[in-house]
Structure formats: structure tokens, C-alpha cells
Design an enzyme around this catalytic site. Structure first.
Site, short mmCIF file in Angstrom:
data_model
loop_
_atom_site.label_atom_id
_atom_site.label_comp_id
_atom_site.label_asym_id
_atom_site.label_seq_id
_atom_site.Cartn_x
_atom_site.Cartn_y
_atom_site.Cartn_z
N ASP A 1 0.84 -1.19 0.00
CA ASP A 1 0.00 0.00 0.00
C ASP A 1 0.88 1.25 0.00
OD1 ASP A 1 -3.23 0.48 0.97
OD2 ASP A 1 -1.84 2.18 1.13
N ILE A 2 0.46 2.25 -0.77
CA ILE A 2 1.24 3.49 -0.90
C ILE A 2 1.20 4.31 0.39
CG2 ILE A 2 -0.60 5.03 -1.77
CD1 ILE A 2 1.39 5.84 -4.01
N ASN B 1 -12.79 -3.69 2.65
CA ASN B 1 -13.72 -2.57 2.77
C ASN B 1 -14.63 -2.62 1.54
OD1 ASN B 1 -12.47 -1.59 5.12
ND2 ASN B 1 -10.95 -0.46 3.92
N GLY C 1 -16.00 2.10 3.95
CA GLY C 1 -14.78 2.89 3.88
C GLY C 1 -13.94 2.62 2.64
N GLN C 2 -14.58 2.06 1.59
CA GLN C 2 -13.83 1.76 0.37
C GLN C 2 -13.59 3.04 -0.42
OE1 GLN C 2 -15.79 -1.03 -2.25
NE2 GLN C 2 -13.98 -1.29 -3.55
N HIS D 1 -10.19 -5.37 -3.26
CA HIS D 1 -8.84 -5.54 -2.72
C HIS D 1 -8.95 -6.01 -1.28
CE1 HIS D 1 -10.05 -1.30 -2.28
NE2 HIS D 1 -9.43 -1.31 -1.11
N LEU D 2 -8.05 -6.89 -0.94
CA LEU D 2 -7.95 -7.42 0.42
C LEU D 2 -6.74 -6.78 1.09
CD1 LEU D 2 -8.67 -9.39 2.71
CD2 LEU D 2 -7.42 -11.17 1.46
N HIS D 3 -6.99 -6.02 2.16
CA HIS D 3 -5.88 -5.45 2.93
C HIS D 3 -5.29 -6.56 3.81
CE1 HIS D 3 -6.87 -1.05 2.43
NE2 HIS D 3 -8.08 -1.54 2.21
P1 AMP Z 1 -9.78 1.25 0.53
O1 AMP Z 1 -9.88 2.52 1.34
O2 AMP Z 1 -10.17 0.02 1.28
O3 AMP Z 1 -10.50 1.40 -0.80
O4 AMP Z 1 -8.24 1.07 0.24
C1 AMP Z 1 -7.58 1.64 -0.84
C2 AMP Z 1 -6.12 1.60 -0.52
O5 AMP Z 1 -5.38 1.83 -1.71
C3 AMP Z 1 -5.66 2.66 0.49
O6 AMP Z 1 -5.08 2.01 1.62
C4 AMP Z 1 -4.64 3.48 -0.31
O7 AMP Z 1 -3.56 3.91 0.48
C5 AMP Z 1 -4.21 2.49 -1.38
N1 AMP Z 1 -3.70 3.07 -2.60
C6 AMP Z 1 -4.23 4.09 -3.32
N2 AMP Z 1 -3.50 4.33 -4.40
C7 AMP Z 1 -2.46 3.44 -4.38
C8 AMP Z 1 -1.35 3.19 -5.24
N3 AMP Z 1 -1.15 3.89 -6.36
N4 AMP Z 1 -0.49 2.19 -4.90
C9 AMP Z 1 -0.68 1.48 -3.77
N5 AMP Z 1 -1.72 1.67 -2.93
C10 AMP Z 1 -2.59 2.63 -3.23
#
Ligand code: AMP
Ligand code: ZN
Length: 114
Positions: free
Chosen positions: A30-31, A87, A93-94, A100-102
Site C-alpha cells: 500500500d502506498i 472494505n 470505507g472503500q 482488494h484485500l488489505h
Molecule cells: P480502501 O480505502 O479500502 O479502498 O483502500 C484503498 C487503498 O489503496 C488505500 O489504503 C490506499 O492507500 C491504497 N492506494 C491508493 N493508491 C495506491 C497506489 N497507487 N499504490 C498502492 N496503494 C494505493
């Protein structure tokens, strides 16, 4: 989907720090990590969220869960454990509309979540 951020990452059009890849899924760091380990595991196929998962995708979803556990173990979190989070939608909170799976590790994660 052409304008989806995670589809672009899956196609290699946007760089990511890849932790795992096979034919049908990709895991990348994650960024904006919220834990010492924060990896996102996505299907390469565009699925908007868990709420949009169809029965046709259930075998893929099962393989994603199995790979997530393997990946967490391989990265060293098998003993202390990890948090696995989907999410979905506004109240979930998406923020990125591609399933995507955190995978979160390296600290204790509280319950209930915020
Ligand atoms: P969600 O809030 O569950 O939709 O999670 C989206 C996640 O994507 C967040 O934790 C962001 O930090 C992550 N994210 C957004 N853009 C990028 C990116 N370019 N590379 C890696 N992670 C990202
Ligand atoms: Zn997508």
C-alpha cells in the site's frame, strides 16, 4: 476497466511494489501503509467490490483467501497473526472501486475497527 487505478496497476501501467503475482491476482504494498505490513491483494479481473462478487467469481475469491494466508505466512506473520480486511462501499470505507484485500501485520489491531 480502462480508468480504474488498480486495473492500471494490474496491467503494469502504474508502478507498484509487488509482493506476489500470478495469472489472476497481484499483491502490492500500500502506498500509504497503516501498519508495518500493509499489502493489498487484488484480482487482475475488475470486480468493483465484495458486494459485486458473483458466483462465477467464488473460486477466484477462494484462491485469493488461500494466497493471502500463504503470503502473510511467507512474509513472517504466521506466528503473531495479521488482519485481513475487505472494505466495501461507502459505509465500508472503500476508496478504490476495485476489489482488494488489505493484509495488515506487524502490530496489534484493535476491535471494533474505526
Ligand atoms: P480502501 O480505502 O479500502 O479502498 O483502500 C484503498 C487503498 O489503496 C488505500 O489504503 C490506499 O492507500 C491504497 N492506494 C491508493 N493508491 C495506491 C497506489 N497507487 N499504490 C498502492 N496503494 C494505493
Ligand atoms: Zn479495476
Amino acid at each position: 476497466m480502462s480508468d480504474c487505478l488498480f486495473c492500471k496497476i494490474a496491467r503494469g501501467e502504474i508502478p507498484a511494489n509487488v509482493a506476489y503475482e500470478d495469472d489472476e491476482m497481484l499483491a502490492f504494498h500500500d502506498i500509504n501503509p497503516v501498519s508495518p505490513l500493509h499489502v493489498l491483494l487484488i484480482p487482475k479481473k475488475h470486480i468493483a467490490s465484495l458486494l459485486d462478487l458473483s458466483r462465477d467469481d467464488e473460486a477466484l475469491a477462494g484462491r485469493m483467501l488461500a494466497r493471502a494466508g500463504e503470503l502473510a505466512r511467507r512474509l513472517g506473520y504466521g506466528q503473531n497473526g495479521a488482519r485481513f480486511v475487505f472494505n466495501a462501499g461507502r459505509d465500508g470505507g472503500q476508496t478504490v472501486g476495485h476489489l482488494h484485500l488489505h493484509i495488515l501485520g506487524g502490530r496489534a489491531h484493535g476491535w471494533p475497527p474505526g
